[in-house]
Design a protein around this motif. Sequence first.
Motif, PDB file in Angstrom:
ATOM      1  N   MET A  13      37.066  30.013  45.008  1.00 23.62           N
ATOM      2  CA  MET A  13      36.511  29.391  43.808  1.00 23.62           C
ATOM      3  C   MET A  13      36.144  30.429  42.753  1.00 23.62           C
ATOM      4  SD  MET A  13      36.779  26.221  43.872  1.00 23.62           S
ATOM      5  CE  MET A  13      35.896  26.032  42.334  1.00 23.62           C
ATOM      6  N   VAL A  14      35.491  31.511  43.169  1.00 24.14           N
ATOM      7  CA  VAL A  14      35.110  32.546  42.204  1.00 24.14           C
ATOM      8  C   VAL A  14      36.354  33.198  41.614  1.00 24.14           C
ATOM      9  CG1 VAL A  14      33.965  34.772  41.922  1.00 24.14           C
ATOM     10  CG2 VAL A  14      32.856  32.965  43.240  1.00 24.14           C
ATOM     11  N   ALA A  15      37.369  33.459  42.458  1.00 26.75           N
ATOM     12  CA  ALA A  15      38.609  34.071  41.961  1.00 26.75           C
ATOM     13  C   ALA A  15      39.284  33.178  40.933  1.00 26.75           C
ATOM     14  CB  ALA A  15      39.548  34.349  43.130  1.00 26.75           C
ATOM     15  N   LEU A  16      39.330  31.869  41.187  1.00 23.68           N
ATOM     16  CA  LEU A  16      39.950  30.944  40.233  1.00 23.68           C
ATOM     17  C   LEU A  16      39.185  30.917  38.916  1.00 23.68           C
ATOM     18  CD1 LEU A  16      40.808  27.927  42.580  1.00 23.68           C
ATOM     19  CD2 LEU A  16      42.405  29.555  41.571  1.00 23.68           C
ATOM     20  N   GLN A  17      37.865  30.953  38.992  1.00 21.44           N
ATOM     21  CA  GLN A  17      37.071  30.937  37.764  1.00 21.44           C
ATOM     22  C   GLN A  17      37.240  32.226  36.974  1.00 21.44           C
ATOM     23  OE1 GLN A  17      33.356  29.856  39.841  1.00 21.44           O
ATOM     24  NE2 GLN A  17      33.243  28.051  38.536  1.00 21.44           N
ATOM     25  N   VAL A  18      37.349  33.354  37.670  1.00 18.89           N
ATOM     26  CA  VAL A  18      37.591  34.628  36.979  1.00 18.89           C
ATOM     27  C   VAL A  18      38.945  34.595  36.290  1.00 18.89           C
ATOM     28  CG1 VAL A  18      38.014  37.092  37.316  1.00 18.89           C
ATOM     29  CG2 VAL A  18      36.094  35.993  38.477  1.00 18.89           C
ATOM     30  N   LEU A  19      39.968  34.123  36.986  1.00 17.82           N
ATOM     31  CA  LEU A  19      41.316  34.094  36.425  1.00 17.82           C
ATOM     32  C   LEU A  19      41.431  33.127  35.254  1.00 17.82           C
ATOM     33  CD1 LEU A  19      43.377  34.228  39.737  1.00 17.82           C
ATOM     34  CD2 LEU A  19      43.027  36.069  38.091  1.00 17.82           C
ATOM     35  N   MET A  20      40.579  32.094  35.237  1.00 23.04           N
ATOM     36  CA  MET A  20      40.581  31.134  34.125  1.00 23.04           C
ATOM     37  C   MET A  20      39.614  31.545  33.015  1.00 23.04           C
ATOM     38  SD  MET A  20      40.768  27.485  36.156  1.00 23.04           S
ATOM     39  CE  MET A  20      42.177  27.059  37.184  1.00 23.04           C
ATOM     40  N   GLY A  21      38.996  32.714  33.164  1.00 27.17           N
ATOM     41  CA  GLY A  21      38.095  33.213  32.133  1.00 27.17           C
ATOM     42  C   GLY A  21      36.787  32.476  32.033  1.00 27.17           C
ATOM     43  N   GLU A  22      36.319  31.884  33.132  1.00 26.33           N
ATOM     44  CA  GLU A  22      35.089  31.105  33.131  1.00 26.33           C
ATOM     45  C   GLU A  22      33.941  31.891  33.748  1.00 26.33           C
ATOM     46  OE1 GLU A  22      37.392  26.844  33.898  1.00 26.33           O
ATOM     47  OE2 GLU A  22      35.954  27.625  35.360  1.00 26.33           O
ATOM     48  N   ARG A  23      32.730  31.460  33.440  1.00 33.18           N
ATOM     49  CA  ARG A  23      31.566  32.003  34.127  1.00 33.18           C
ATOM     50  C   ARG A  23      31.518  31.421  35.534  1.00 33.18           C
ATOM     51  NH1 ARG A  23      28.053  34.855  31.420  1.00 33.18           N
ATOM     52  NH2 ARG A  23      26.382  34.447  32.922  1.00 33.18           N
ATOM     53  N   HIS A  24      30.940  32.207  36.456  1.00 35.41           N
ATOM     54  CA  HIS A  24      30.888  31.786  37.849  1.00 35.41           C
ATOM     55  C   HIS A  24      29.556  32.213  38.448  1.00 35.41           C
ATOM     56  CE1 HIS A  24      31.824  36.020  38.721  1.00 35.41           C
ATOM     57  NE2 HIS A  24      32.766  35.909  37.799  1.00 35.41           N
ATOM     58  N   VAL A  25      29.354  31.928  39.723  1.00 34.24           N
ATOM     59  CA  VAL A  25      28.042  32.160  40.339  1.00 34.24           C
ATOM     60  C   VAL A  25      27.690  33.640  40.440  1.00 34.24           C
ATOM     61  CG1 VAL A  25      28.062  30.032  41.663  1.00 34.24           C
ATOM     62  CG2 VAL A  25      29.033  32.097  42.677  1.00 34.24           C
ATOM     63  N   LEU A  26      28.691  34.521  40.336  1.00 36.88           N
ATOM     64  CA  LEU A  26      28.428  35.954  40.423  1.00 36.88           C
ATOM     65  C   LEU A  26      28.422  36.636  39.057  1.00 36.88           C
ATOM     66  CD1 LEU A  26      30.664  36.838  43.530  1.00 36.88           C
ATOM     67  CD2 LEU A  26      28.259  36.157  43.482  1.00 36.88           C
ATOM     68  N   SER A  27      28.596  35.871  37.992  1.00 37.79           N
ATOM     69  CA  SER A  27      28.679  36.461  36.650  1.00 37.79           C
ATOM     70  C   SER A  27      27.423  37.246  36.291  1.00 37.79           C
ATOM     71  CB  SER A  27      28.924  35.368  35.603  1.00 37.79           C
ATOM     72  OG  SER A  27      30.185  34.779  35.759  1.00 37.79           O
ATOM     73  N   LEU A  46      25.911  45.004  39.056  1.00 36.12           N
ATOM     74  CA  LEU A  46      27.075  45.200  39.926  1.00 36.12           C
ATOM     75  C   LEU A  46      28.246  44.439  39.335  1.00 36.12           C
ATOM     76  CD1 LEU A  46      28.231  46.323  42.587  1.00 36.12           C
ATOM     77  CD2 LEU A  46      27.528  44.189  43.685  1.00 36.12           C
ATOM     78  N   GLY A  47      29.236  45.178  38.887  1.00 40.02           N
ATOM     79  CA  GLY A  47      30.408  44.547  38.289  1.00 40.02           C
ATOM     80  C   GLY A  47      31.670  45.312  38.635  1.00 40.02           C
ATOM     81  N   PHE A  48      32.801  44.802  38.175  1.00 42.82           N
ATOM     82  CA  PHE A  48      34.089  45.423  38.449  1.00 42.82           C
ATOM     83  C   PHE A  48      34.788  45.725  37.131  1.00 42.82           C
ATOM     84  CE2 PHE A  48      33.125  42.824  42.156  1.00 42.82           C
ATOM     85  CZ  PHE A  48      33.308  43.748  43.190  1.00 42.82           C
ATOM     86  N   ALA A  49      35.441  46.875  37.088  1.00 48.39           N
ATOM     87  CA  ALA A  49      36.105  47.282  35.858  1.00 48.39           C
ATOM     88  C   ALA A  49      37.283  46.373  35.523  1.00 48.39           C
ATOM     89  CB  ALA A  49      36.580  48.731  35.982  1.00 48.39           C
ATOM     90  N   ARG A  50      38.012  45.931  36.553  1.00 45.57           N
ATOM     91  CA  ARG A  50      39.171  45.066  36.338  1.00 45.57           C
ATOM     92  C   ARG A  50      38.997  43.793  37.164  1.00 45.57           C
ATOM     93  NH1 ARG A  50      44.287  49.330  36.370  1.00 45.57           N
ATOM     94  NH2 ARG A  50      43.553  50.601  34.611  1.00 45.57           N
ATOM     95  N   PRO A  51      38.200  42.864  36.667  1.00 39.70           N
ATOM     96  CA  PRO A  51      37.856  41.685  37.467  1.00 39.70           C
ATOM     97  C   PRO A  51      39.053  40.826  37.850  1.00 39.70           C
ATOM     98  CG  PRO A  51      37.100  41.448  35.200  1.00 39.70           C
ATOM     99  CD  PRO A  51      37.523  42.861  35.357  1.00 39.70           C
ATOM    100  N   LYS A  52      40.074  40.738  37.000  1.00 43.02           N
ATOM    101  CA  LYS A  52      41.212  39.882  37.332  1.00 43.02           C
ATOM    102  C   LYS A  52      42.041  40.452  38.470  1.00 43.02           C
ATOM    103  CE  LYS A  52      41.602  37.215  33.100  1.00 43.02           C
ATOM    104  NZ  LYS A  52      42.511  36.598  32.108  1.00 43.02           N
ATOM    105  N   ILE A  53      42.127  41.779  38.543  1.00 44.17           N
ATOM    106  CA  ILE A  53      42.825  42.404  39.676  1.00 44.17           C
ATOM    107  C   ILE A  53      42.054  42.130  40.962  1.00 44.17           C
ATOM    108  CG2 ILE A  53      43.497  44.604  40.709  1.00 44.17           C
ATOM    109  CD1 ILE A  53      44.140  45.623  37.938  1.00 44.17           C
ATOM    110  N   VAL A  54      40.727  42.253  40.888  1.00 44.62           N
ATOM    111  CA  VAL A  54      39.886  41.959  42.045  1.00 44.62           C
ATOM    112  C   VAL A  54      40.032  40.486  42.445  1.00 44.62           C
ATOM    113  CG1 VAL A  54      37.515  41.876  42.912  1.00 44.62           C
ATOM    114  CG2 VAL A  54      38.246  43.780  41.464  1.00 44.62           C
ATOM    115  N   ALA A  55      40.095  39.610  41.452  1.00 43.07           N
ATOM    116  CA  ALA A  55      40.224  38.168  41.728  1.00 43.07           C
ATOM    117  C   ALA A  55      41.545  37.862  42.423  1.00 43.07           C
ATOM    118  CB  ALA A  55      40.094  37.374  40.438  1.00 43.07           C
ATOM    119  N   TRP A  56      42.638  38.434  41.917  1.00 38.60           N
ATOM    120  CA  TRP A  56      43.931  38.208  42.566  1.00 38.60           C
ATOM    121  C   TRP A  56      43.929  38.757  43.988  1.00 38.60           C
ATOM    122  CZ3 TRP A  56      47.323  34.784  41.633  1.00 38.60           C
ATOM    123  CH2 TRP A  56      47.618  34.372  40.345  1.00 38.60           C
ATOM    124  N   THR A  57      43.313  39.917  44.185  1.00 39.73           N
ATOM    125  CA  THR A  57      43.237  40.504  45.523  1.00 39.73           C
ATOM    126  C   THR A  57      42.467  39.593  46.470  1.00 39.73           C
ATOM    127  OG1 THR A  57      43.294  42.738  44.563  1.00 39.73           O
ATOM    128  CG2 THR A  57      42.513  42.526  46.846  1.00 39.73           C
TER     129      THR A  57
END
Length: 363
Positions: free
Chosen positions: A268-282, A226-237
Amino acid sequence: MKDVLLKFLILASMLLGLPMLGIVLAGYPVLRYLEFPPETLYVSHAPFSWVAFIAYSGFIIAVVLPLLIPSVRSIRQSRSEGASLFPFPWWGRLGVTTGMLFWILAWTRMPWFAGLQPHTFTPLWLSYILVINALCYRRSGRCMLINRTGYFLLLFPASAAFWWFFEYLNRFVQNWQYMGVHYGAVKYFFLATLPFSTVLPAVLGTREWIAGFPRMRQGFKNFLPLGFARPKIVAWTALVISALGLAGIGLWPNYLFPLLWVSPLLIMVALQVLMGERHVLSEIAGGDWSRVISSATAALFCGLFWEMWNYHSLAKWQYSVPFVHRLQIFEMPLLGYAGYLPFGLECLVIGDLLARLKNQVDK
């Protein structure tokens, strides 16, 4: 270290500032949200609604059931597979003994123990933490208490700070209130901080134990990508929605109260996605749900003990959950237990960040 501290700073600023900003802009009296200890009830909770109960139930079942049933089955089936290679340690037996002792003391009202009666929660959970680490050691010969002692000890002060954030957010929705004892501000702070410090060690220790079951590792390693095509857009949302929701949580507490449990994780997950880091949902993008399931299940497992031990204790909490306050298990309404699932992931997020921070400091 700077990136870890930056995320903590952003998270703390949003959780502390946005709810207060909302009530200030709405012209609500600020001082009632700053009362300490918080005793005045000012939120009018919506009455029970079958429509809301069915809607919430349907959503929770649709999201949780496909994951929760296999996780429970994996634990049950793993009993015969998780043969222990090490003896149950003496300090684990000590935890069982003290746990039973303080359980009895918590649920009885013996005159000679009256002065300490309100303070059984902390020794109960210290006993639990000993036992859960002993169970991990019995299976693998390793546990946080023995093999990651510095990290284990760091969890206690971090846990206290972590739970105080939830106490603060609860001021805007008042979903739980403490009963049975009344203290001044300073005494209340210190006496409350002690049990709050046991939350992360208990949940993360339980997660380590659950994650060690073979079927937990095997059954969810290649489960459902389960993933998203544009994770940074999802993170900002997610970040914007969380920010708006937190700003409105004090204005519409009957409708936005679930954000108390969900928004810290989303931020927290959104910030990690935007910073290009791995997170608990990676890992779920590749189908590995083992960390997610073990963390959510661990919090639910601990939650059952929290609610059970709370039920007959002298110093206790009671709930007021809008729309769905029905079918209580101990003091908690049935659907309220769903809040433990994202809470388990939030515990994992904080645990991971602390581990990273400690590793950077040790270097």
